[in-house]
Scaffold this motif. Structure first.
Motif, PDB file in Angstrom:
ATOM      1  N   PRO A  55      26.679  50.665  22.925  1.00  0.00           N
ATOM      2  CA  PRO A  55      26.186  51.069  21.616  1.00  0.00           C
ATOM      3  C   PRO A  55      26.801  51.868  20.976  1.00  0.00           C
ATOM      4  N   HIS A  56      28.102  52.360  21.095  1.00  0.00           N
ATOM      5  CA  HIS A  56      29.056  53.229  20.528  1.00  0.00           C
ATOM      6  C   HIS A  56      30.398  53.024  20.682  1.00  0.00           C
ATOM      7  N   THR A  57      31.047  52.423  19.539  1.00  0.00           N
ATOM      8  CA  THR A  57      32.419  52.154  19.568  1.00  0.00           C
ATOM      9  C   THR A  57      32.909  52.566  18.081  1.00  0.00           C
ATOM     10  N   HIS A  58      34.289  52.848  18.071  1.00  0.00           N
ATOM     11  CA  HIS A  58      34.905  52.957  16.835  1.00  0.00           C
ATOM     12  C   HIS A  58      36.286  52.187  16.949  1.00  0.00           C
ATOM     13  N   LEU A  59      36.137  50.922  16.499  1.00  0.00           N
ATOM     14  CA  LEU A  59      37.296  49.767  16.271  1.00  0.00           C
ATOM     15  C   LEU A  59      37.923  50.016  14.998  1.00  0.00           C
ATOM     16  N   GLU A  60      39.275  50.327  15.202  1.00  0.00           N
ATOM     17  CA  GLU A  60      40.266  50.228  13.751  1.00  0.00           C
ATOM     18  C   GLU A  60      39.293  50.956  12.625  1.00  0.00           C
ATOM     19  N   MET A  61      38.910  52.306  13.145  1.00  0.00           N
ATOM     20  CA  MET A  61      38.401  53.257  12.368  1.00  0.00           C
ATOM     21  C   MET A  61      39.444  54.133  11.642  1.00  0.00           C
ATOM     22  N   PRO A  62      39.346  54.097  10.366  1.00  0.00           N
ATOM     23  CA  PRO A  62      40.109  55.393   9.909  1.00  0.00           C
ATOM     24  C   PRO A  62      39.552  56.652   9.904  1.00  0.00           C
ATOM     25  N   PHE A  63      40.424  57.582  10.669  1.00  0.00           N
ATOM     26  CA  PHE A  63      39.825  58.901  11.164  1.00  0.00           C
ATOM     27  C   PHE A  63      40.878  59.751  11.393  1.00  0.00           C
ATOM     28  N   MET A  64      40.885  60.883  10.702  1.00  0.00           N
ATOM     29  CA  MET A  64      41.879  62.085  11.015  1.00  0.00           C
ATOM     30  C   MET A  64      43.159  61.740  10.698  1.00  0.00           C
ATOM     31  N   PHE A 146      21.078  54.527  11.387  1.00  0.00           N
ATOM     32  CA  PHE A 146      21.667  55.177  10.458  1.00  0.00           C
ATOM     33  C   PHE A 146      22.395  56.502  11.188  1.00  0.00           C
ATOM     34  N   LYS A 147      23.859  56.574  11.303  1.00  0.00           N
ATOM     35  CA  LYS A 147      24.352  57.827  12.102  1.00  0.00           C
ATOM     36  C   LYS A 147      24.737  58.601  10.979  1.00  0.00           C
ATOM     37  N   HIS A 148      24.470  60.021  11.623  1.00  0.00           N
ATOM     38  CA  HIS A 148      24.797  61.461  10.865  1.00  0.00           C
ATOM     39  C   HIS A 148      25.677  62.310  11.583  1.00  0.00           C
ATOM     40  N   PHE A 149      26.600  62.606  11.021  1.00  0.00           N
ATOM     41  CA  PHE A 149      27.775  63.436  11.441  1.00  0.00           C
ATOM     42  C   PHE A 149      27.225  64.918  11.345  1.00  0.00           C
ATOM     43  N   MET A 150      26.940  65.650  12.186  1.00  0.00           N
ATOM     44  CA  MET A 150      26.512  67.196  11.886  1.00  0.00           C
ATOM     45  C   MET A 150      27.831  67.956  12.238  1.00  0.00           C
ATOM     46  N   VAL A 235      24.047  60.845  20.054  1.00  0.00           N
ATOM     47  CA  VAL A 235      25.158  60.179  20.491  1.00  0.00           C
ATOM     48  C   VAL A 235      25.730  61.103  21.576  1.00  0.00           C
ATOM     49  N   HIS A 236      26.723  60.710  22.235  1.00  0.00           N
ATOM     50  CA  HIS A 236      27.476  61.567  23.346  1.00  0.00           C
ATOM     51  C   HIS A 236      27.155  62.990  23.716  1.00  0.00           C
ATOM     52  N   THR A 237      25.937  62.771  24.338  1.00  0.00           N
ATOM     53  CA  THR A 237      24.990  64.001  24.941  1.00  0.00           C
ATOM     54  C   THR A 237      25.996  64.428  26.082  1.00  0.00           C
ATOM     55  N   VAL A 284      41.456  64.691  24.372  1.00  0.00           N
ATOM     56  CA  VAL A 284      40.931  65.419  23.292  1.00  0.00           C
ATOM     57  C   VAL A 284      39.805  64.416  22.699  1.00  0.00           C
ATOM     58  N   MET A 285      38.642  64.947  22.585  1.00  0.00           N
ATOM     59  CA  MET A 285      37.534  64.125  21.735  1.00  0.00           C
ATOM     60  C   MET A 285      36.357  65.149  21.847  1.00  0.00           C
ATOM     61  N   SER A 286      35.548  64.870  20.837  1.00  0.00           N
ATOM     62  CA  SER A 286      34.292  65.759  20.690  1.00  0.00           C
ATOM     63  C   SER A 286      32.858  64.973  20.901  1.00  0.00           C
ATOM     64  N   HIS A 314      34.180  54.650  22.370  1.00  0.00           N
ATOM     65  CA  HIS A 314      35.521  53.952  22.503  1.00  0.00           C
ATOM     66  C   HIS A 314      36.294  54.116  21.114  1.00  0.00           C
ATOM     67  N   CYS A 315      37.260  55.022  21.128  1.00  0.00           N
ATOM     68  CA  CYS A 315      37.878  55.442  19.948  1.00  0.00           C
ATOM     69  C   CYS A 315      39.424  55.870  20.174  1.00  0.00           C
ATOM     70  N   ALA A 316      40.269  54.867  20.415  1.00  0.00           N
ATOM     71  CA  ALA A 316      41.542  54.939  21.142  1.00  0.00           C
ATOM     72  C   ALA A 316      42.608  55.066  20.234  1.00  0.00           C
ATOM     73  N   PRO A 333      43.988  63.726  16.758  1.00  0.00           N
ATOM     74  CA  PRO A 333      42.813  62.582  16.348  1.00  0.00           C
ATOM     75  C   PRO A 333      42.050  62.568  17.638  1.00  0.00           C
ATOM     76  N   ASN A 334      40.578  62.939  17.317  1.00  0.00           N
ATOM     77  CA  ASN A 334      39.509  62.834  18.183  1.00  0.00           C
ATOM     78  C   ASN A 334      39.114  61.528  18.755  1.00  0.00           C
ATOM     79  N   GLY A 335      39.361  61.356  20.072  1.00  0.00           N
ATOM     80  CA  GLY A 335      38.815  60.092  20.495  1.00  0.00           C
ATOM     81  C   GLY A 335      39.472  59.671  21.810  1.00  0.00           C
ATOM     82  N   THR A 336      38.714  59.002  22.796  1.00  0.00           N
ATOM     83  CA  THR A 336      39.252  58.404  23.908  1.00  0.00           C
ATOM     84  C   THR A 336      38.895  56.873  23.965  1.00  0.00           C
TER      85      THR A 336
HETATM   86  O1  URP Z   1      36.052  62.435  19.371  1.00  0.00           O
HETATM   87  C1  URP Z   1      35.414  61.458  19.046  1.00  0.00           C
HETATM   88  N1  URP Z   1      34.048  61.414  19.678  1.00  0.00           N
HETATM   89  N2  URP Z   1      35.740  60.539  18.281  1.00  0.00           N
HETATM   90  C2  URP Z   1      35.066  59.463  17.514  1.00  0.00           C
HETATM   91  C3  URP Z   1      34.266  60.046  16.583  1.00  0.00           C
HETATM   92  C4  URP Z   1      32.954  60.526  16.951  1.00  0.00           C
HETATM   93  O2  URP Z   1      32.810  61.654  16.869  1.00  0.00           O
HETATM   94  O3  URP Z   1      32.387  59.901  17.434  1.00  0.00           O
END
Ligand code: URP
Ligand code: ZN
Ligand code: ZN
Ligand code: ZN
Length: 484
Positions: A55-64, A146-150, A235-237, A284-286, A314-316, A333-336
């Protein structure tokens, strides 16, 4: 053409039994004894389970300042190789960009998917346009989350007033809000403090995001969702502080769902103490990885049902991308990754160890997700009429995870060297064999968008807050003249 899966043991979220599964035109048409079809897949010694849903992937996501390196082609290839047959990615408007505009971008990226997919829509800013477009997203575009980043201050972070407005809008539309729960103001402050002290390495990423940061935001989001009268998906508890808030909310009758990641369940904070900069930065991920006590808390949540699903987020990023942060951890860049490994890792560390049962495995990797996202029983089920998204799971099959043999496009794997027992013999996406004994046979573009209807169930948290929704104005006998 029909396909029959023979001699296996069907495992669903609530049942385990011997049966054959007959498939026609991408759907399950019969589950029973002595079935035959044009093509036969042998499942002797295997479990036949609903394919995984991530339920939670980031494919080809513009980030950092860059893009995550797995796209819908390599990402869904990795998913299928590990027994996952559907992914839910995030359409993320840059602040100021319309929701429909962003959705079009994600639509264009997804055309190469090997398996079915859907989108969550992110709310990264607030305006009348966003308010209005949310309705179109739900009613016309088949998206009910709808997703919200705090966190991520100065980029995608939304404040409490925006959260409350958006949560209320979700309630009106029958949509479910998701939160990335970390206090972004505190994180930003701690980041500057550690940098000023000369703490610029990847370990400082973890120091700047302690469990309290996550626990505070989770509590806050739960309270705001309650005041808006809407359920909530966290997400990601990753830690006990956040899990505790979710547990308490559920005990109070609130519909709050927690999503631990396979990374947080199996990797701990000692990874950041590794002497090799690359090793630590790749992880490094958050939120960051936590200690063993937090891991125990997450496993307990899966067993007891206070946590509902397991995802990857998944955010590789490649090692080269991670090196953007040499000398300043806030630029790593945050993600694994994890798409290919979620199911085998959870089986090995969850089922093989006795922490969860095979039925609970199916629940948290597939069925619970399908129910929460309102696509059950099209997905997440083995029954007549369901999509034939299936995995024939061989509990005796073993391998050692290695970047050298993975589908993901990146040059390392955070689970490198882990020995897993339990792997797909076959993975089927809508009846089509995409993986057989490690050989990939998928078809680019086979994946279809899965439309998700607004929620049928009453979309209100069951809390005492309801009493405040109809405030009574107090009739007074004397009202003083206003002061000067
Ligand atoms: O570090 C992470 N989790 N990267 C992907 C974006 C997010 O915060 O879910
Ligand atoms: Zn997040
Ligand atoms: Zn994410
Ligand atoms: Zn075979």
């Amino acid at each position: 053409m029909s396909t029959v899966i023979k001699n296996g043991t069907v495992v669903t979220a609530d049942l385990t039994y011997k049966a054959d599964v007959l498939i026609e035109d991408g759907k399950i048409v019969e589950v029973g004894d002595n079935l035959s079809g044009d093509e036969t897949l042998d499942a002797t010694g295997c479990y036949v389970m609903p394919g995984g849903i991530d339920p939670h992937t980031h494919l080809e996501m513009p980030f950092m300042g860059t893009y995550s390196s797995d796209d819908f082609e390599s990402g869904t290839r990795a998913a299928l190789a590990g027994g996952t047959t559907m992914v839910v990615d995030f359409a993320i408007p840059s602040p100021g960009q319309g929701l429909l505009d962003a959705l079009q971008m994600w639509d264009n990226k997804s055309t190469r998917a090997h398996c079915d997919y859907s989108f969550h829509m992110a709310i990264t800013w607030w305006s009348e346009q966003v308010f209005n477009e949310m309705e179109t997203v739900v009613r016309e575009k088949g998206i009910n989350t709808f997703k919200h980043f705090m966190a991520y201050k100065g980029a995608m972070m939304v404040n409490d007033d925006e959260l409350f407005a958006s949560f209320q809008r979700c309630a009106e539309l029958g949509a479910l809000p998701l939160v990335h729960a970390e206090n972004g103001d505190v994180v930003a402050d701690l980041q500057q403090k550690f940098l000023a002290e000369g703490n610029d390495g990847p370990e400082a990423h973890a120091y700047s995001r302690p469990p309290a940061v996550e626990g505070e935001a989770t509590n806050r989001a739960i309270m705001i969702a309650d005041m808006a009268g809407v359920p909530l998906y966290v997400v990601h508890t990753s830690c006990e502080e956040s899990h505790e808030a979710i547990r308490r909310a559920r005990q109070q009758g609130k519909r709050v769902y927690g999503e631990p990641l396979i990374q947080h369940l199996t990797l701990d904070e000692s990874e950041y103490a590794h002497p090799d900069w690359d090793h630590a930065a790749r992880r490094v991920m958050s939120p960051p990885f936590r200690n063993k006590q937090h891991q125990d808390s997450l496993w307990a949540g899966l067993a007891s049902g206070s946590l509902s699903v397991v995802a990857t987020d998944h955010c590789a990023f490649t090692t080269d991308q991670k090196r953007y942060g040499v000398g300043d951890f806030t630029k790593i860049p945050n993600g694994t990754g994890g798409l290919e490994d979620r199911m085998p890792m959870l089986w090995t560390y969850g089922v093989e160890t006795g922490r969860i049962t095979p039925n609970e495995f199916v629940a948290v990797t597939s069925t619970n997700i399908a129910k929460i996202l309102n696509i059950y029983p099209k997905k997440g089920a083995i029954m007549k009429g369901a999509d034939a998204d299936l995995v024939v799971w061989d509990p005796a099959k073993e391998k050692t995870i290695s970047a050298s043999s993975q589908q993901s496009a990146i040059d390392y794997n955070v689970f490198e060297g882990k020995h897993v027992k339990g792997l797909p013999r076959y993975t089927l996406t809508r009846g089509r064999v995409a993986v057989h004994d490690g050989d990939f046979k998928g078809q680019e573009g086979h994946g279809e968008f899965v439309s998700r209807e607004p929620f049928q169930a009453v979309n209100k948290a069951l809390s005492t807050w309801k009493e405040l929704t109809a405030p009574r104005k107090v009739e007074r006998t004397g009202i003083p003249a206003s002061g000067v």
